[in-house]
Structure formats: structure tokens, C-alpha cells
Design a protein around this motif. Structure first.
Motif, PDB file in Angstrom:
ATOM      1  N   ALA A 167      41.646 -11.237 -30.122  1.00 47.96           N
ATOM      2  CA  ALA A 167      42.129  -9.866 -29.987  1.00 47.96           C
ATOM      3  C   ALA A 167      43.624  -9.855 -29.714  1.00 47.96           C
ATOM      4  O   ALA A 167      44.370  -9.045 -30.279  1.00 47.96           O
ATOM      5  CB  ALA A 167      41.375  -9.139 -28.858  1.00 47.96           C
ATOM      6  N   ALA A 168      44.087 -10.753 -28.873  1.00 50.56           N
ATOM      7  CA  ALA A 168      45.528 -10.842 -28.586  1.00 50.56           C
ATOM      8  C   ALA A 168      46.295 -11.218 -29.850  1.00 50.56           C
ATOM      9  O   ALA A 168      47.342 -10.653 -30.131  1.00 50.56           O
ATOM     10  CB  ALA A 168      45.777 -11.866 -27.479  1.00 50.56           C
ATOM     11  N   ALA A 169      45.750 -12.139 -30.624  1.00 48.60           N
ATOM     12  CA  ALA A 169      46.410 -12.552 -31.863  1.00 48.60           C
ATOM     13  C   ALA A 169      46.545 -11.373 -32.821  1.00 48.60           C
ATOM     14  O   ALA A 169      47.566 -11.223 -33.496  1.00 48.60           O
ATOM     15  CB  ALA A 169      45.631 -13.691 -32.525  1.00 48.60           C
ATOM     16  N   ALA A 170      45.535 -10.530 -32.843  1.00 45.94           N
ATOM     17  CA  ALA A 170      45.542  -9.368 -33.731  1.00 45.94           C
ATOM     18  C   ALA A 170      46.358  -8.208 -33.182  1.00 45.94           C
ATOM     19  O   ALA A 170      46.538  -7.195 -33.854  1.00 45.94           O
ATOM     20  CB  ALA A 170      44.099  -8.910 -33.990  1.00 45.94           C
ATOM     21  N   GLY A 171      46.832  -8.349 -31.948  1.00 51.35           N
ATOM     22  CA  GLY A 171      47.635  -7.296 -31.350  1.00 51.35           C
ATOM     23  C   GLY A 171      46.806  -6.170 -30.773  1.00 51.35           C
ATOM     24  O   GLY A 171      47.306  -5.062 -30.578  1.00 51.35           O
ATOM     25  N   LEU A 172      45.559  -6.421 -30.470  1.00 53.70           N
ATOM     26  CA  LEU A 172      44.663  -5.376 -29.922  1.00 53.70           C
ATOM     27  C   LEU A 172      44.690  -5.362 -28.413  1.00 53.70           C
ATOM     28  O   LEU A 172      44.926  -6.284 -27.738  1.00 53.70           O
ATOM     29  CB  LEU A 172      43.224  -5.618 -30.408  1.00 53.70           C
ATOM     30  CG  LEU A 172      43.047  -5.672 -31.926  1.00 53.70           C
ATOM     31  CD1 LEU A 172      41.619  -6.016 -32.276  1.00 53.70           C
ATOM     32  CD2 LEU A 172      43.439  -4.336 -32.544  1.00 53.70           C
TER      33      LEU A 172
END
Length: 157
Positions: free
Chosen positions: A152-157
Motif C-alpha cells: 500500500a505504501a508503494a502504491a501511495g495509498l
């Protein structure tokens, strides 16, 4: 040449390596033997030595009383493909030990472990430095690493 890590246990070496090899697939104890000569650590037979593997890594161990306790300068890192495998190892190794930030823990013998998802290395080596920063910031807030949270962090969420 062969390279082998060597661990010094004050006591319970056989229990420790039996436990470790039961947790990690492809692991085994090759042999355990008492030292038959007198050593600075004790009389003949009081010191034990063992050879074992954890996954594809070779280890030797000695049980020879107190010397230097384990510390963070040596740890065993295990990369897990799934959250289920990560959770299983984390829960087993933390029993009787202590947990730390960023996927680190100490087991009941004081040995430091890093239990990390394989995906973390992939995310940390992404050419998108903003993504790497988000993943790093998320990881720094975690004790046990969570693959979904890192994704989720990688996706910017």
C-alpha cells in the motif's frame, strides 16, 4: 573455500538448533558431538559442538558456557514469500524472546533475527525513489513487517 557461520551458546544448544531447523524448510542437523578433550570451558564431554544448516546456509555451534552474549552485530535474516510464512516464523521465534522494530526480534536464546518478506527487497530496489521512500517510511513504523502495508505504501495509498 567454504564459509560457515559459528554460534556460541551458553546452554541449550541442542534445543536451539533443533528448534531452528524445524522452522525453516530445507534445514537439518548434520551432527552433534561432545568435545572429548578438556577445554578452557570445561572437562572432557562438557562442551558440545554441532553442524547444521538453515535453508542453504551452513552453521557450526558450540555449547561451552558463558562468553559473549549474542548481540545485533550478528543476525540471521530469513526472507519469506508469503505473509503466512512470515507470521509463522515471527510467532515461533518471538516466543520467550523480544520483538523490535522493522522485522527484528530476539529469540529466547538471545539470537537476533530479521524476518522479512522477499517483496521488501524488490520494493526497496525500485528505481522510483519516491516509492522507495514511502516503503521505507512504512517499514519504520512496523514491528512485524506486513506485506500488504508495504504494498500500500508503494502504491501511495
Amino acid at each position: 573455500m567454504k564459509v560457515t557461520q559459528h554460534l556460541w551458546f551458553e546452554k541449550d544448544m541442542e534445543a536451539a538448533i533443533g528448534f531452528y531447523t524445524s522452522l525453516i524448510p530445507g534445514s537439518s542437523v548434520q551432527w552433534i558431538s561432545p568435545l572429548l578433550a578438556e577445554t578452557p570451558s570445561g572437562p572432557p564431554g562438557s562442551v558440545k559442538v554441532a553442524s547444521f544448516t538453515l535453508g542453504d546456509q551452513r552453521y557450526m555451534a558450540i555449547e561451552a558456557g558463558p562468553l559473549d552474549p549474542f548481540n545485533h552485530s550478528f543476525s540471521i535474516m530469513v526472507e519469506c514469500e508469503t505473509q503466512g510464512d512470515l507470521d509463522r516464523l515471527w510467532d515461533a521465534l518471538k516466543a520467550g524472546g523480544s520483538v523490535e522494530q522493522c522485522g527484528w526480534l530476539k529469540d529466547r536464546w538471545g539470537l537476533s533475527w530479521q524476518i522479512a518478506p522477499t517483496r521488501l527487497g524488490e520494493l526497496m530496489s525500485d528505481p522510483d525513489q519516491a516509492k522507495v521512500k514511502r516503503v521505507t517510511e512504512a517499514m519504520l513504523t512496523m514491528v512485524k513487517l506486513d506485506i500488504a502495508g508495504l504494498e500500500a505504501a508503494a502504491a501511495g495509498l
